[in-house]
Design an enzyme around this catalytic site. Sequence first.
Site, PDB file in Angstrom:
ATOM      1  N   TRP A   1       0.834  -1.215   0.000  1.00  0.00           N
ATOM      2  CA  TRP A   1       0.000   0.000   0.000  1.00  0.00           C
ATOM      3  C   TRP A   1       0.859   1.250   0.000  1.00  0.00           C
ATOM      4  O   TRP A   1       0.497   2.260  -0.621  1.00  0.00           O
ATOM      5  CB  TRP A   1      -0.970  -0.033   1.182  1.00  0.00           C
ATOM      6  CG  TRP A   1      -1.758  -1.303   1.179  1.00  0.00           C
ATOM      7  CD1 TRP A   1      -1.684  -2.326   2.084  1.00  0.00           C
ATOM      8  CD2 TRP A   1      -2.683  -1.745   0.165  1.00  0.00           C
ATOM      9  NE1 TRP A   1      -2.511  -3.351   1.697  1.00  0.00           N
ATOM     10  CE2 TRP A   1      -3.131  -3.030   0.539  1.00  0.00           C
ATOM     11  CE3 TRP A   1      -3.174  -1.173  -1.018  1.00  0.00           C
ATOM     12  CZ2 TRP A   1      -4.052  -3.761  -0.229  1.00  0.00           C
ATOM     13  CZ3 TRP A   1      -4.090  -1.890  -1.780  1.00  0.00           C
ATOM     14  CH2 TRP A   1      -4.522  -3.158  -1.391  1.00  0.00           C
TER      15      TRP A   1
ATOM     16  N   LYS B   1     -11.838  -2.433   7.619  1.00  0.00           N
ATOM     17  CA  LYS B   1     -11.064  -3.339   8.456  1.00  0.00           C
ATOM     18  C   LYS B   1     -11.487  -3.184   9.921  1.00  0.00           C
ATOM     19  O   LYS B   1     -12.018  -4.114  10.516  1.00  0.00           O
ATOM     20  CB  LYS B   1      -9.570  -3.116   8.259  1.00  0.00           C
ATOM     21  CG  LYS B   1      -9.158  -3.488   6.819  1.00  0.00           C
ATOM     22  CD  LYS B   1      -7.780  -3.044   6.452  1.00  0.00           C
ATOM     23  CE  LYS B   1      -7.521  -3.161   4.958  1.00  0.00           C
ATOM     24  NZ  LYS B   1      -7.524  -4.525   4.448  1.00  0.00           N
TER      25      LYS B   1
ATOM     26  N   ASP C   1      -1.493   6.406   6.419  1.00  0.00           N
ATOM     27  CA  ASP C   1      -2.543   5.474   6.002  1.00  0.00           C
ATOM     28  C   ASP C   1      -2.762   4.524   7.189  1.00  0.00           C
ATOM     29  O   ASP C   1      -1.949   3.634   7.435  1.00  0.00           O
ATOM     30  CB  ASP C   1      -2.091   4.706   4.763  1.00  0.00           C
ATOM     31  CG  ASP C   1      -3.087   3.630   4.353  1.00  0.00           C
ATOM     32  OD1 ASP C   1      -4.086   3.411   5.062  1.00  0.00           O
ATOM     33  OD2 ASP C   1      -2.855   3.000   3.294  1.00  0.00           O
TER      34      ASP C   1
END
Lengths: 359, 359
Positions: free
Chosen positions: A103, A196, A172
């Site tokens: 990511w 999540k 993030d």
Amino acid sequence: MPERIYNFSPGPATLPVDVLAQAAKDIVNFNDKGIGLIEMSHRSKEFMAVAEEAESLVRELLNIPSNYKILFLQGGASSQFAMVPMNLLGPGKKGSYLNTGTWAKKAIKEANIIASAHVAYSSEESTFNHVPGDSDYSVDSDSEYLYFVSNNTIYGTQFQSMPKSDKMLVCDMSSDIMSRPFDMNQFGLVFAGAQKNIGPAGGTLVIVRDDLLDRTPDTVPTMFRYNTHADKGSMFNTPPCFAIYIIGLVCKWLKKNGGVTAMEKINKEKAALLYQAIDSTDFYRGHAQKSSRSLMNVTFNLPTPELEARFVAEASAKGFDGLKGHRSIGGCRASIYNAFPQQGVVDLVDFMKEFEKNA
Amino acid sequence: MPERIYNFSPGPATLPVDVLAQAAKDIVNFNDKGIGLIEMSHRSKEFMAVAEEAESLVRELLNIPSNYKILFLQGGASSQFAMVPMNLLGPGKKGSYLNTGTWAKKAIKEANIIASAHVAYSSEESTFNHVPGDSDYSVDSDSEYLYFVSNNTIYGTQFQSMPKSDKMLVCDMSSDIMSRPFDMNQFGLVFAGAQKNIGPAGGTLVIVRDDLLDRTPDTVPTMFRYNTHADKGSMFNTPPCFAIYIIGLVCKWLKKNGGVTAMEKINKEKAALLYQAIDSTDFYRGHAQKSSRSLMNVTFNLPTPELEARFVAEASAKGFDGLKGHRSIGGCRASIYNAFPQQGVVDLVDFMKEFEKNA
């Protein structure tokens, strides 16, 4: 209702069963108003109250100072990879990035499309099995920010403490937000896809310091400007109402269960059970270096890919779902976010012992 | 469950009650798998089947040829205002636009940020009370497309037939998609926010001709490129799973009820009841010119703003909700999308007659 399986999926992930039961009721008939939650105008006083409560709970649980805006956006963390440099950098400017996994790498790619990314550190050569310590890298003096991914879902690594830098941090936090307290004052911006730890896919939480809202170049389209959404309390256009509603319910559940400090304690206990099981034998091998181990995603290997496939299949048959590792590294992964029950970890550890015995 | 109110909201809007009941069940326990719909990995075979079915039903109901991709995105129609010129134009290129209301105007603004918009027609001076006929405007020969909004939610106008042009059409069909058949072959791209006719807020349907996917300049970030999503079947990143699921259920409901041709017939009947009520008295006055009247949003005024406020309040007390007109034009608006029941229109007409008598 039949028994629930243990859902170890990395995201979308398990949610508190109380949240699901409440949603089932409200989706047909919200607060006995004779209208379903997803049918209500986003500008109705009922939905405005839902959104305001969600925002206020996020602020309370994460102790967000008043000079930060809380936004509920769409497009996932992947859209933030572009929106961060579009808004905070612009052409000719630079951000520093810690490349600790898939990511982070995708975020670096977008920064280089829009502006310039300085990769201050990369753990790619060791299959992203660790995150750096503060002394392992330096940040260019002309960088606007230091960007990092607090928890790397795929590799099972996590910054056990946040990086220290004289630059503002941009993070993030998709896979560990609300799993532990942090000091927002170190950060210019934090974002998280909801699916999540805090809600369903389709919602993206952005927390941004308000002095940064003026930076966006005029060439950035309206919907991709943070100030567009900040100025209208995330109601510039129709927001992702259902996701905001679920985030609010999850926050209520978190608060009732002691907030993020209590979560951190439980998360440490849950992860310790699994890491102890891994460390107590040579049959299971953890992927992450010990000092970088994630409390959210526990990645491990078995002696052979064949055994890993059998492990995942037999576990699934016993109601332990979603244990297959990400296709980019293989192996196994147990994702144990806030809402994942401790008993599920205990039972998985028992299963792991039994599997090893019979292997 | 108590009686449902009649929800005339322009969006998020009323949905079929069968869809809500099914969602309530699946959100806790999908297909008796012991896992809730919004907890399932988007890459699980269960969710992949949900997404594939939704796509295939959209294709079937709208008769979409195989050389078009169907994408489920996020960000609402408002993000498409930018993504259309980002992908189909790019710097130095031009699109022609029909300015028939607030949403068209916003799209023109974005096109001018990214490339260049030629406004071929505007009905702004007459408070957007009509849409143009084909002979009312001409399209620049160097335009890449002709962009229009098929139904203008705020003003209650609709293209009763689609524009004819030798340029490809690009259409914001947010508020009337699935309400009538149309020939996709005239279009390069059609998009729609889901929250009016096909689902909840948070999902955006894009239908795009596949030869257009190569046009996007390299400077466009990954998530804002149509080809990113087309190449991965809308699974490049975690998609808006819940919205896709609901769109699928709505499509099943549509199919069971005769598809878009049957819907068009019912929509014409429903709208005719209201327009007849408006035309039969001087007390109510329609906002839209007769030849531009929308089957989806019926806009009307009463003799004074005071009477309008009383009308909305008394209607609301009787369970007719969401009749207040948009803040930009005031008055009243009855939004009667596919899922709005005919009986609700019949009852509203009765209420209108009674209100006039007592006024």
